[in-house]
Design a protein around this motif. Structure first.
Motif, PDB file in Angstrom:
ATOM      1  N   ALA A 108     -38.900  23.337 -27.021  1.00 14.92           N
ATOM      2  CA  ALA A 108     -38.897  22.082 -26.378  1.00 14.92           C
ATOM      3  C   ALA A 108     -38.664  21.315 -27.674  1.00 14.92           C
ATOM      4  CB  ALA A 108     -39.836  21.573 -25.474  1.00 14.92           C
TER       5      ALA A 108
ATOM      6  N   GLY B 292     -35.543  18.680 -28.058  1.00 16.91           N
ATOM      7  CA  GLY B 292     -35.939  17.078 -28.233  1.00 16.91           C
ATOM      8  C   GLY B 292     -35.544  16.592 -29.621  1.00 16.91           C
TER       9      GLY B 292
ATOM     10  N   ILE C  83     -31.816  15.909 -29.420  1.00 15.90           N
ATOM     11  CA  ILE C  83     -31.342  14.586 -28.461  1.00 15.90           C
ATOM     12  C   ILE C  83     -31.783  13.407 -29.078  1.00 15.90           C
ATOM     13  CG2 ILE C  83     -31.890  13.956 -26.129  1.00 15.90           C
ATOM     14  CD1 ILE C  83     -32.055  16.818 -25.154  1.00 15.90           C
ATOM     15  N   LEU C  84     -33.053  13.347 -29.565  1.00 21.63           N
ATOM     16  CA  LEU C  84     -33.512  12.219 -30.066  1.00 21.63           C
ATOM     17  C   LEU C  84     -32.726  11.878 -31.539  1.00 21.63           C
ATOM     18  CD1 LEU C  84     -37.476  12.264 -29.634  1.00 21.63           C
ATOM     19  CD2 LEU C  84     -35.808  10.974 -28.531  1.00 21.63           C
TER      20      LEU C  84
END
Length: 394
Positions: free
Chosen positions: A360, A364, A367-368
């Motif tokens: 994750a 994450g 994406i961030l």
């Protein structure tokens, strides 16, 4: 394993796989940036075009494409638009229903449009002289702020018009114009224009000219082709000036009536709503002329633009979904390749929750990071787009 351990292992993995991480961030950035960027640019263009159109009540011109008339009269593009005689502008003025400001935007100088108009135009657009003065005589010009900055032009310098063809058989020479003023920046297409009076624009076209006195010409300016060495002197109408000076301005003249000379359009400013309705009715069935509302034309233009934009956004959505699907596939394959790494971590005491947290963390981070880069890209577009749009419209 605590949060700091997951962060340490996750960053180590991303650093070891820089190429894959950068590709994923770039791909996801395009997914977020392209639709938002296109929407932002379209909204900026719409704001620029609509602001100019809303300031202009009506435009009168020769029958043809209403949109081309709007772009010529407001943004000084489309120089090939059909022309109408000046008498049509005078007729509007004499009707008492509206004021009319002529526009003749056909020729250029160094990539900047030369706009022939009247002094009322400066008041209508609320243009202020930053340096020098306004137009007074033939052969003078006032330049926009962008023209002055781009070419290093100031009051007292000269600008030469660009000929339409290299060899003009009609004998229309480039005109050297004196810069008498520089406009203050307005953030509009006026910044990229060169303003002259109508007579100067017509002289550029060759409708008006001055003649040298043949008796005052030097031998090098005369033709010597007579038999027996006899000198054949030029007729006084052979040599034309390409510069208007205080000494020769009185020798410039026009052939025919000035009311027959062309303009590309006219800004029509009705006195009130009633007169606006009356003048619209007068030109509804007028042969050969059209009276258009720039706001209406912009509405129709952006109705088409938005329909195309929706189509493009649907395509981008499909491409974005495909990109996200491929990104998800990359994550799955990456996790499959990391089975040995996860097995060693399990032997070291990591539980299933920790392993999932590592996966994750990678997703994450990508994406961030892509959202952050997209946001920075949008800020950059927001800052740069107005400048580019003004240059394009100018």
């Amino acid at each position: 394993m605590n949060g700091s351990g997951i962060l340490f292992l996750g960053l180590c993995y991303l650093q070891r796989n820089r190429a894959k991480t950068l590709l994923l961030v770039a791909s996801f950035t395009l997914v977020w940036l392209l639709p938002a960027g296109i929407g932002l640019v379209v909204s900026q263009v719409e704001a620029q075009l609509r602001a100019r159109a809303q300031e202009t009540p009506l435009l009168l011109g020769q029958a043809g494409s209403p949109l081309e008339l709007v772009f010529n009269g407001l943004y000084f593009t489309k120089p090939g638009v059909a022309t109408m005689p000046l008498r049509e502008v005078e007729a509007v003025q004499e009707s008492g229903l509206a004021n009319a400001i002529p526009i003749y935007a056909r020729y250029s100088a160094g990539g900047s449009r030369i706009v022939g108009t009247s002094l009322e135009y400066f008041d209508f657009r609320k243009l202020e002289i930053h340096e020098g003065r306004n137009l007074l005589r033939l052969g003078e010009c006032v330049v926009g702020a962008s023209v002055a900055a781009k070419n290093g032009v100031k009051a007292g310098d000269a600008i030469i018009s660009t000929p339409e063809t290299l060899f003009d058989l009609a004998g229309v020479y480039p005109l050297k114009m004196t810069v008498v003023g520089v406009l203050a920046p307005s953030g509009s297409p006026d910044d990229s224009a060169i303003f002259v009076d109508l007579k100067t624009a017509w002289i550029i076209e060759g409708l008006g000219h001055g003649h040298e006195d043949a008796e005052k010409l030097s031998d090098s300016q005369k033709l010597a082709a007579g038999e027996g060495g006899q000198m054949i002197r030029l007729n006084a109408s052979v040599v034309e000036y390409n510069e208007i000076t205080p000494e020769n301005v009185d020798r410039f003249h026009f052939h025919g009536e000035l009311s027959d000379c062309p303009v590309t359009g006219a800004i029509v400013i009705p006195q009130d709503a009633k007169n606006q309705a009356l003048i619209k009715g007068r030109y509804t069935a007028a042969g050969g002329l059209q009276l258009v509302s720039p706001v209406t034309e912009m509405d129709e233009l952006f109705a088409t633009v938005f329909s195309v934009q929706r189509f493009v956004l649907w395509l981008l959505l499909a491409i974005g979904l495909a990109t996200l699907a491929i990104g998800a596939l990359v994550f799955l394959l990456s996790n499959r390749l990391r089975e040995d790494e996860f097995r060693h971590l399990r032997h070291l005491g990591a539980d299933l929750v920790t392993l999932r947290a590592l996966v994750a963390f990678e997703a994450g981070f990508v994406i961030l990071a892509s959202l952050l880069v997209s946001a920075l890209g949008l800020v950059l577009i927001h800052l740069i787009a107005p400048v580019i749009i003004r240059q394009m419209l100018g």
